[in-house]
Design an enzyme around this catalytic site. Structure first.
Site, PDB file in Angstrom:
ATOM      1  N   ASP A   1       1.005  -1.156   0.072  1.00 22.65           N
ATOM      2  CA  ASP A   1      -0.042  -0.081   0.279  1.00 22.65           C
ATOM      3  C   ASP A   1       0.871   1.285  -0.161  1.00 22.65           C
ATOM      4  O   ASP A   1       1.799   1.478   0.961  1.00 22.65           O
ATOM      5  CB  ASP A   1      -0.960   0.070   1.193  1.00 22.65           C
ATOM      6  CG  ASP A   1      -1.767   1.050   1.054  1.00 22.65           C
ATOM      7  OD1 ASP A   1      -2.302   1.519  -0.017  1.00 22.65           O
ATOM      8  OD2 ASP A   1      -2.245   1.455   2.118  1.00 22.65           O
TER       9      ASP A   1
ATOM     10  N   HIS B   1      -3.446  14.518   0.525  1.00 25.32           N
ATOM     11  CA  HIS B   1      -3.844  13.462   1.743  1.00 25.32           C
ATOM     12  C   HIS B   1      -2.512  13.966   2.851  1.00 25.32           C
ATOM     13  O   HIS B   1      -2.725  13.891   3.892  1.00 25.32           O
ATOM     14  CB  HIS B   1      -3.761  12.182   1.204  1.00 25.32           C
ATOM     15  CG  HIS B   1      -3.708  11.045   2.272  1.00 25.32           C
ATOM     16  ND1 HIS B   1      -5.055  11.036   3.147  1.00 25.32           N
ATOM     17  CD2 HIS B   1      -2.986  10.305   2.700  1.00 25.32           C
ATOM     18  CE1 HIS B   1      -4.831   9.972   4.187  1.00 25.32           C
ATOM     19  NE2 HIS B   1      -3.412   9.491   3.812  1.00 25.32           N
TER      20      HIS B   1
ATOM     21  N   GLU C   1     -10.303   4.532   3.278  1.00 29.35           N
ATOM     22  CA  GLU C   1      -9.198   5.219   2.541  1.00 29.35           C
ATOM     23  C   GLU C   1      -9.713   4.857   1.166  1.00 29.35           C
ATOM     24  O   GLU C   1      -9.969   3.811   0.769  1.00 29.35           O
ATOM     25  CB  GLU C   1      -7.956   4.929   2.894  1.00 29.35           C
ATOM     26  CG  GLU C   1      -7.459   5.393   4.170  1.00 29.35           C
ATOM     27  CD  GLU C   1      -5.875   5.151   4.240  1.00 29.35           C
ATOM     28  OE1 GLU C   1      -5.344   4.523   3.802  1.00 29.35           O
ATOM     29  OE2 GLU C   1      -5.339   5.810   5.305  1.00 29.35           O
TER      30      GLU C   1
ATOM     31  N   GLU D   1      -8.860   4.558  -2.552  1.00 32.37           N
ATOM     32  CA  GLU D   1      -7.831   4.146  -3.191  1.00 32.37           C
ATOM     33  C   GLU D   1      -8.189   3.476  -4.484  1.00 32.37           C
ATOM     34  O   GLU D   1      -9.245   3.036  -4.712  1.00 32.37           O
ATOM     35  CB  GLU D   1      -6.900   3.271  -2.052  1.00 32.37           C
ATOM     36  CG  GLU D   1      -6.383   3.777  -1.147  1.00 32.37           C
ATOM     37  CD  GLU D   1      -5.255   2.996  -0.376  1.00 32.37           C
ATOM     38  OE1 GLU D   1      -4.219   2.356  -1.065  1.00 32.37           O
ATOM     39  OE2 GLU D   1      -4.912   3.419   0.971  1.00 32.37           O
TER      40      GLU D   1
ATOM     41  N   ASP E   1      -8.967   0.994   1.758  1.00 31.47           N
ATOM     42  CA  ASP E   1      -8.068   0.412   2.762  1.00 31.47           C
ATOM     43  C   ASP E   1      -8.352   0.974   4.100  1.00 31.47           C
ATOM     44  O   ASP E   1      -8.316   1.931   4.658  1.00 31.47           O
ATOM     45  CB  ASP E   1      -6.663   1.250   2.454  1.00 31.47           C
ATOM     46  CG  ASP E   1      -5.733   0.856   3.484  1.00 31.47           C
ATOM     47  OD1 ASP E   1      -5.915  -0.092   4.114  1.00 31.47           O
ATOM     48  OD2 ASP E   1      -4.774   1.791   3.914  1.00 31.47           O
TER      49      ASP E   1
ATOM     50  N   ARG F   1      -7.757   4.309  12.892  1.00 31.73           N
ATOM     51  CA  ARG F   1      -6.768   5.488  13.421  1.00 31.73           C
ATOM     52  C   ARG F   1      -6.061   5.396  14.773  1.00 31.73           C
ATOM     53  O   ARG F   1      -4.853   5.727  14.907  1.00 31.73           O
ATOM     54  CB  ARG F   1      -7.499   6.643  13.208  1.00 31.73           C
ATOM     55  CG  ARG F   1      -8.053   6.984  11.811  1.00 31.73           C
ATOM     56  CD  ARG F   1      -6.885   6.673  10.640  1.00 31.73           C
ATOM     57  NE  ARG F   1      -7.585   7.157   9.380  1.00 31.73           N
ATOM     58  CZ  ARG F   1      -6.926   6.765   8.075  1.00 31.73           C
ATOM     59  NH1 ARG F   1      -5.602   6.281   8.068  1.00 31.73           N
ATOM     60  NH2 ARG F   1      -7.256   7.094   7.144  1.00 31.73           N
TER      61      ARG F   1
ATOM     62  N   GLN G   1      -3.671   2.445  14.589  1.00 35.42           N
ATOM     63  CA  GLN G   1      -2.617   2.877  13.822  1.00 35.42           C
ATOM     64  C   GLN G   1      -1.473   3.817  14.465  1.00 35.42           C
ATOM     65  O   GLN G   1      -0.406   3.807  14.375  1.00 35.42           O
ATOM     66  CB  GLN G   1      -3.119   3.367  12.542  1.00 35.42           C
ATOM     67  CG  GLN G   1      -2.078   3.937  11.419  1.00 35.42           C
ATOM     68  CD  GLN G   1      -2.913   4.684  10.357  1.00 35.42           C
ATOM     69  OE1 GLN G   1      -3.991   4.691  10.032  1.00 35.42           O
ATOM     70  NE2 GLN G   1      -2.290   5.305   9.641  1.00 35.42           N
TER      71      GLN G   1
ATOM     72  N   LYS H   1      -4.260  -1.627  10.023  1.00 33.39           N
ATOM     73  CA  LYS H   1      -4.180  -1.854   8.535  1.00 33.39           C
ATOM     74  C   LYS H   1      -4.504  -3.062   8.152  1.00 33.39           C
ATOM     75  O   LYS H   1      -5.324  -3.406   6.977  1.00 33.39           O
ATOM     76  CB  LYS H   1      -3.155  -1.160   7.912  1.00 33.39           C
ATOM     77  CG  LYS H   1      -2.696   0.357   8.040  1.00 33.39           C
ATOM     78  CD  LYS H   1      -3.780   1.119   7.207  1.00 33.39           C
ATOM     79  CE  LYS H   1      -3.454   2.286   7.092  1.00 33.39           C
ATOM     80  NZ  LYS H   1      -4.195   3.202   6.062  1.00 33.39           N
TER      81      LYS H   1
ATOM     82  N   THR I   1      -9.216  -5.346   4.009  1.00 27.93           N
ATOM     83  CA  THR I   1      -9.022  -4.252   2.696  1.00 27.93           C
ATOM     84  C   THR I   1     -10.068  -4.857   1.588  1.00 27.93           C
ATOM     85  O   THR I   1     -10.067  -6.040   1.459  1.00 27.93           O
ATOM     86  CB  THR I   1      -7.567  -4.382   2.048  1.00 27.93           C
ATOM     87  OG1 THR I   1      -6.857  -4.236   3.161  1.00 27.93           O
ATOM     88  CG2 THR I   1      -7.458  -3.404   0.756  1.00 27.93           C
TER      89      THR I   1
ATOM     90  N   GLU J   1      -9.582  13.080   7.506  1.00 32.01           N
ATOM     91  CA  GLU J   1      -9.434  14.583   6.603  1.00 32.01           C
ATOM     92  C   GLU J   1     -10.607  15.321   6.842  1.00 32.01           C
ATOM     93  O   GLU J   1     -10.694  16.454   7.119  1.00 32.01           O
ATOM     94  CB  GLU J   1      -8.914  14.441   5.196  1.00 32.01           C
ATOM     95  CG  GLU J   1      -7.684  13.634   5.322  1.00 32.01           C
ATOM     96  CD  GLU J   1      -7.283  13.347   3.617  1.00 32.01           C
ATOM     97  OE1 GLU J   1      -7.250  14.255   2.874  1.00 32.01           O
ATOM     98  OE2 GLU J   1      -7.045  12.036   3.352  1.00 32.01           O
TER      99      GLU J   1
HETATM  100 MN    MN Z   1      -3.885   3.323   2.579  1.00 29.84          MN
END
Ligand code: MN
Length: 437
Positions: free
Chosen positions: A136, A143, A208, A210, A242, A246, A249, A262, A266, A382
């Site tokens: 990843d 970002h 996320e 992606e 993904d 948080r 993480q 993570k 996925t 975000e």
């Molecule tokens: Mn990611």
């Protein structure tokens, strides 16, 4: 790079493929793996056309494909598409041309292929290749800047970001396909102001937005892929979520990078849109004159001329309550992949530069895709400033992070003047309550 398969006026004898808003017109022809839903049939490869799936195992058995196209069609019907991905550009092109001609309204082969169609509403999918390894990336500067502004407002983004496509090695075993549900992860986190970590369900669950990029032919260990050759090693692109815990993480991140934050899940979309289908939507890739210019191994005229791809992307949220009511899902953000700081070719080249061997069917995540404008952020951290400014949904509910029962749907498509619009379908996943252990 464009050929007769990209002609915008081509129509198919599959009527639904000719609707203007259809994700899977004749100009797309993405690959996936499917079986009839609720059966114990073997999974096999298929190609999306309109609202149907062309069963490639059956289509190959009709004998209408010849030469290189027949060889590719054989592998396109397999239960995993690794061998198709290993064939390379010449074979993929031959198959796309043969499929385009056979599915065409004028001069197609409806008689042979109509029995090979299965309605998409009747199928279920699995992951389209045996994904040996998943990596990843972290390649959107918007970002990176947004997250740093929230997490460490006094610091700039890390010094290496503008010099190379940064990534971590992810977990392949927990990659699932759109439609899946998964349990909120348990983990260890350090709450703000606490002196000792707590163990419990993730309190800051995020998504996320992606793209997933499937590796075509691999490279031998110790033999890096030059940027000039990198595109030949890219098979195609899907949507990728993904999912990110948080709180877990950020507690575990230093010094070795993401781990449990993570690796729990996925989600990818079932259809892989080939690089050839994306050819009409390529754009110049630029690096502003006042920013670091790429080192020589990450620089090529071709990458400058058409390294970027304009893939429009959206993230939508619906909740247990919104599904029961009338408000419907809320669009959280929209952006384009063309803003990405590094291109897929640069990601692949950098990945192999130290001698690492990629294998056919491996998956690269693009990294969260956030654009420069408001409403273009590809993750909730975000959009909500880490939960401090919750989003107000269409039904009045608020969200700082994801709650149990929430479902995130990613969508993507490409459009340009004088080109046929092509789409990616959707990538959807639903959060279930944690299984406390
Ligand atoms: Mn990611």
């Amino acid at each position: 790079m464009l050929n007769e398969t990209h002609a915008p006026d081509l129509t198919s004898w599959v009527p639904s493929a000719n609707r203007p808003d259809c994700d899977f017109p004749l100009q797309n022809l993405p690959h996936g793996v499917f079986r009839r839903r609720g059966t114990r049939e073997a999974f096999r490869g298929g190609v999306a056309i309109g609202d149907q799936v062309l069963d490639m195992a059956m289509a190959h058995a009709t004998g209408i494909f010849e030469g290189e196209a027949a060889r590719a069609a054989h592998h396109a019907g397999a239960p995993a598409l690794n061998d198709l991905m290993a064939l390379g550009t010449t074979s993929w092109r031959a198959l796309r041309l043969a499929l385009s001609r056979a599915l065409r309204e004028d001069g197609g082969d409806a008689k042979a292929l109509r029995p090979c169609l299965v309605p998409q509403t009747d199928v279920e999918h699995t992951v389209p290749s045996r994904i040996g390894d998943y990596t990843d990336f972290y390649t959107s500067i918007d970002h990176a800047r947004n997250v740093m502004r929230i997490v460490r407002p006094d610091e700039p983004i890390s010094a290496n970001f503008q010099w190379m496509p940064i990534a971590y090695h992810g977990r392949a075993s927990s990659i699932g396909v759109s439609g899946q549900s998964y349990r909120r992860p348990m983990g260890q986190a350090m709450p703000p102001g606490a002196t000792a970590p707590v163990h419990g369900p993730c309190a800051r669950l995020d998504y996320e937005l992606e793209l997933g990029i499937f590796v075509g032919p691999g490279n031998r260990q110790g033999e890096p892929v030059a940027l000039a050759d990198a595109e030949r090693h890219l098979f195609g692109v899907c949507l990728l979520n993904d999912w990110s815990a948080r709180d877990i993480q950020f507690w575990e991140l230093v010094p070795l990078g993401p781990f449990l934050g993570k690796n729990f899940c996925t989600t990818i979309s079932p259809w892989i849109v080939t690089m050839e289908a994306l050819a009409p939507f390529r754009h110049a890739w630029n690096r502003a004159a006042d920013e670091p210019q790429p080192l020589a191994y990450l620089e090529s005229a071709d990458n400058r001329a058409q390294g970027a791809i304009d893939i429009r992307l959206e993230a939508w949220l619906d909740t247990g309550k919104s599904r029961a009511g009338h408000a419907g899902p809320t669009r959280l953000s929209h952006t384009s992949f063309r803003h990405q700081y590094w291109t897929p070719a640069q990601m692949l080249t950098h990945h192999t530069m130290g001698g690492c061997n990629l294998q056919s069917g491996d998956l690269l995540g693009s990294g969260t895709i956030s654009g420069p404008g408001p409403g273009e952020a590809g993750a909730m951290i975000e959009l909500t400033l880490a939960g401090r400014k919750p989003l107000v949904l269409a039904n009045g509910e608020e969200r700082g992070f994801l709650q149990d029962g929430d479902a995130v749907t990613l969508r993507g498509w490409c459009e340009a003047p004088g080109r046929a619009r092509i789409g990616f379908g959707e990538c959807r996943g639903t959060v279930l309550p944690a299984l406390a252990r």
